[in-house]
Design a protein around this motif. Structure first.
Motif, PDB file in Angstrom:
ATOM      1  N   ARG A  38      -9.218  -2.130  79.391  1.00 45.12           N
ATOM      2  CA  ARG A  38     -10.420  -2.574  78.676  1.00 45.12           C
ATOM      3  C   ARG A  38     -10.063  -3.322  77.405  1.00 45.12           C
ATOM      4  O   ARG A  38     -10.692  -4.309  77.054  1.00 45.12           O
ATOM      5  CB  ARG A  38     -11.298  -1.370  78.328  1.00 45.12           C
ATOM      6  CG  ARG A  38     -12.011  -0.769  79.510  1.00 45.12           C
ATOM      7  CD  ARG A  38     -13.156  -1.666  79.936  1.00 45.12           C
ATOM      8  NE  ARG A  38     -13.904  -1.094  81.048  1.00 45.12           N
ATOM      9  CZ  ARG A  38     -14.894  -1.705  81.654  1.00 45.12           C
ATOM     10  NH1 ARG A  38     -15.247  -2.920  81.276  1.00 45.12           N
ATOM     11  NH2 ARG A  38     -15.518  -1.136  82.668  1.00 45.12           N
ATOM     12  N   ASP A  49      -7.759   2.559  78.262  1.00 49.22           N
ATOM     13  CA  ASP A  49      -8.650   2.664  79.435  1.00 49.22           C
ATOM     14  C   ASP A  49      -8.042   1.899  80.604  1.00 49.22           C
ATOM     15  O   ASP A  49      -8.571   0.885  81.069  1.00 49.22           O
ATOM     16  CB  ASP A  49     -10.047   2.130  79.116  1.00 49.22           C
ATOM     17  CG  ASP A  49     -10.723   2.921  78.006  1.00 49.22           C
ATOM     18  OD1 ASP A  49     -10.466   4.130  77.913  1.00 49.22           O
ATOM     19  OD2 ASP A  49     -11.487   2.330  77.239  1.00 49.22           O
ATOM     20  N   ILE A  84      -6.338   1.147  84.370  1.00 51.29           N
ATOM     21  CA  ILE A  84      -6.342   1.399  85.816  1.00 51.29           C
ATOM     22  C   ILE A  84      -5.206   0.569  86.407  1.00 51.29           C
ATOM     23  O   ILE A  84      -5.112  -0.634  86.148  1.00 51.29           O
ATOM     24  CB  ILE A  84      -7.672   1.010  86.483  1.00 51.29           C
ATOM     25  CG1 ILE A  84      -8.845   1.742  85.844  1.00 51.29           C
ATOM     26  CG2 ILE A  84      -7.618   1.304  87.976  1.00 51.29           C
ATOM     27  CD1 ILE A  84     -10.197   1.294  86.372  1.00 51.29           C
ATOM     28  N   ARG A 116      -3.589   4.576  93.221  1.00 49.14           N
ATOM     29  CA  ARG A 116      -4.262   4.136  91.999  1.00 49.14           C
ATOM     30  C   ARG A 116      -3.957   5.131  90.892  1.00 49.14           C
ATOM     31  O   ARG A 116      -3.856   6.344  91.128  1.00 49.14           O
ATOM     32  CB  ARG A 116      -5.760   4.057  92.254  1.00 49.14           C
ATOM     33  CG  ARG A 116      -6.634   3.946  91.023  1.00 49.14           C
ATOM     34  CD  ARG A 116      -8.079   3.765  91.394  1.00 49.14           C
ATOM     35  NE  ARG A 116      -8.954   3.947  90.231  1.00 49.14           N
ATOM     36  CZ  ARG A 116     -10.201   3.540  90.157  1.00 49.14           C
ATOM     37  NH1 ARG A 116     -10.746   2.915  91.190  1.00 49.14           N
ATOM     38  NH2 ARG A 116     -10.918   3.740  89.067  1.00 49.14           N
ATOM     39  N   ASP A 150      -5.348   6.174  87.015  1.00 48.38           N
ATOM     40  CA  ASP A 150      -6.314   6.040  85.930  1.00 48.38           C
ATOM     41  C   ASP A 150      -5.759   6.772  84.722  1.00 48.38           C
ATOM     42  O   ASP A 150      -5.354   7.947  84.835  1.00 48.38           O
ATOM     43  CB  ASP A 150      -7.660   6.643  86.322  1.00 48.38           C
ATOM     44  CG  ASP A 150      -8.325   5.887  87.460  1.00 48.38           C
ATOM     45  OD1 ASP A 150      -9.239   5.108  87.182  1.00 48.38           O
ATOM     46  OD2 ASP A 150      -7.902   6.066  88.627  1.00 48.38           O
ATOM     47  N   ALA A 176      -2.509  10.609  82.859  1.00 45.94           N
ATOM     48  CA  ALA A 176      -2.707   9.821  84.076  1.00 45.94           C
ATOM     49  C   ALA A 176      -3.230  10.679  85.219  1.00 45.94           C
ATOM     50  O   ALA A 176      -2.699  11.769  85.489  1.00 45.94           O
ATOM     51  CB  ALA A 176      -1.384   9.162  84.480  1.00 45.94           C
ATOM     52  N   TRP A 177      -4.256  10.201  85.897  1.00 43.96           N
ATOM     53  CA  TRP A 177      -4.718  10.761  87.157  1.00 43.96           C
ATOM     54  C   TRP A 177      -4.222   9.844  88.275  1.00 43.96           C
ATOM     55  O   TRP A 177      -4.559   8.663  88.299  1.00 43.96           O
ATOM     56  CB  TRP A 177      -6.232  10.876  87.196  1.00 43.96           C
ATOM     57  CG  TRP A 177      -6.753  12.053  86.409  1.00 43.96           C
ATOM     58  CD1 TRP A 177      -7.211  12.066  85.137  1.00 43.96           C
ATOM     59  CD2 TRP A 177      -6.846  13.399  86.890  1.00 43.96           C
ATOM     60  NE1 TRP A 177      -7.580  13.328  84.753  1.00 43.96           N
ATOM     61  CE2 TRP A 177      -7.379  14.176  85.818  1.00 43.96           C
ATOM     62  CE3 TRP A 177      -6.535  14.031  88.087  1.00 43.96           C
ATOM     63  CZ2 TRP A 177      -7.600  15.538  85.916  1.00 43.96           C
ATOM     64  CZ3 TRP A 177      -6.762  15.395  88.202  1.00 43.96           C
ATOM     65  CH2 TRP A 177      -7.284  16.143  87.127  1.00 43.96           C
TER      66      TRP A 177
END
Length: 364
Positions: A171, A182, A184, A197, A199, A215-216
């Protein structure tokens, strides 16, 4: 005495013809040398055919025309004044009471109008073609593997390595330390097979990897897992990321203000682009200044052998202007001086110098 419209039109046409002729000559020479250089760089690359290289040189040519414009105006004005002086047409006009400022006016007006046409019409076309040239050069000659873009949704970066490729989105960015917020990260295997992925709250660029925090990590048919710190390999450096932005020459005069706002809202410096935009705005003034400087070399009759001195003086003036503009531009890019000062100084100083020299030669 007031300069008649007939004489104004005649002088303006003489300059316009010289301008077109010099532009054609300069562009032909530049195209030949540029094509030879691109052929040298493409040697040994099977995918870079001769036809493609010649097309690349042609795509680059309008951008070179923009760079050459001040020098072309300088030489075209010098030749125009020299021809009118040699044929004694200006001598007769001055004997009739026409001042130097009066017969300079139509040439300065043509140069300024050409400058306005250059930034509003030529520049958008040149920017589009130069963007195509840069894409071809990156793929064919430099083998660049990463693409970067800024949009209203934030910052996008594509990086490719031996294992596959990743698309990084953020972002906003703190460009000084190259930290993304933010974040990804989309991971692909090969060119288009999605494999996972990430996030995260933030990611900082380190030597050879992104240091991703909070981090996810998700992947198809696997449960998401959380990692406080995670490393994503990258072959990018902070300098490469900054340099990967669309260069100012690939963005048209009309689109530059919006792109500058996007860069600054994403957290990146837009100094290069802001400087380029102001340099474009200063073009009509700069081209008018070239006419004034040309007049100082060309308005007096030349004795036998004086033509070489006349041409040499113009060449030296052109190189001095180029050197001074490049130096001031570099200072502006490094933020050593304000952008507006860096962009407008060459045009303003050249105009003042030309007026001062003409006042000294004609009225002194």
């Amino acid at each position: 005495m007031r300069l008649s419209s007939t004489l104004s039109g005649y002088i303006g046409r003489q300059f316009a013809f010289a301008l077109v002729a010099f532009f054609g000559l300069f562009l032909l020479v530049v195209y030949m040398f540029d094509a030879i250089e691109l052929l040298r760089r493409a040697a040994g690359r099977a995918e870079a055919s001769t036809g493609l290289v010649l097309r690349m040189a042609l795509l680059k040519l309008p951008n070179m025309a923009e760079e050459l414009a001040p020098f072309v105006v300088l030489f075209a004005a010098m030749i125009t004044f020299w021809r009118l002086t040699r044929s004694h047409e200006l001598t007769v006009a001055r004997a009739a009471g026409v001042s130097v400022w009066q017969f300079l006016l139509p040439i300065v007006a043509v140069a300024a109008l050409f400058g306005a046409f250059k930034i509003t019409v030529i520049n958008p076309a040149a920017a589009t073609l130069y963007a195509s040239y840069e894409r071809l050069e990156a793929q064919m000659l430099r083998g660049r593997s990463s693409l970067l873009a800024v949009s209203e949704s934030g910052f996008w970066l594509r990086q490719i390595d031996a294992a596959g490729n990743s698309v990084v989105h953020a972002r906003r960015v703190a460009s000084a330390e190259m930290t993304l917020f933010d974040v990804i990260i989309f991971n692909f295997e090969g060119q288009d097979r999605f494999v996972g992925r990430i996030d995260a709250a933030r990611a900082s660029l380190r030597d050879g990897y992104w240091d991703v925090e909070d981090a996810w990590i998700t992947a198809p048919e696997r449960p998401a897992r959380f990692e406080a710190r995670h490393r994503v390999p990258t072959n990018m450096t902070a300098a490469q990321i900054q340099d990967s932005f669309a260069s100012p020459n690939t963005i048209s005069f009309w689109e530059l203000p919006g792109f500058i706002r996007l860069l600054e809202s994403a957290g990146f410096s837009a100094t290069r682009h802001r400087l380029h935009w102001h340099q474009l705005l200063a073009t009509p003034l700069l081209l008018g200044a070239m006419v004034l400087i040309a007049a100082t070399f060309s308005l007096r009759p030349h004795r036998r052998g004086g033509t070489s001195l006349f041409i040499g003086s113009g060449v030296i003036a052109g190189f001095l202007l180029f050197f001074a503009s490049s130096l001031v531009g570099a200072l502006g890019q490094s933020a050593a001086i304000p952008v507006i000062l860096a962009a407008w100084t060459p045009a303003t100083v050249s105009s003042m110098l030309g007026i001062a020299l003409l006042l000294h030669l004609e009225d002194g």
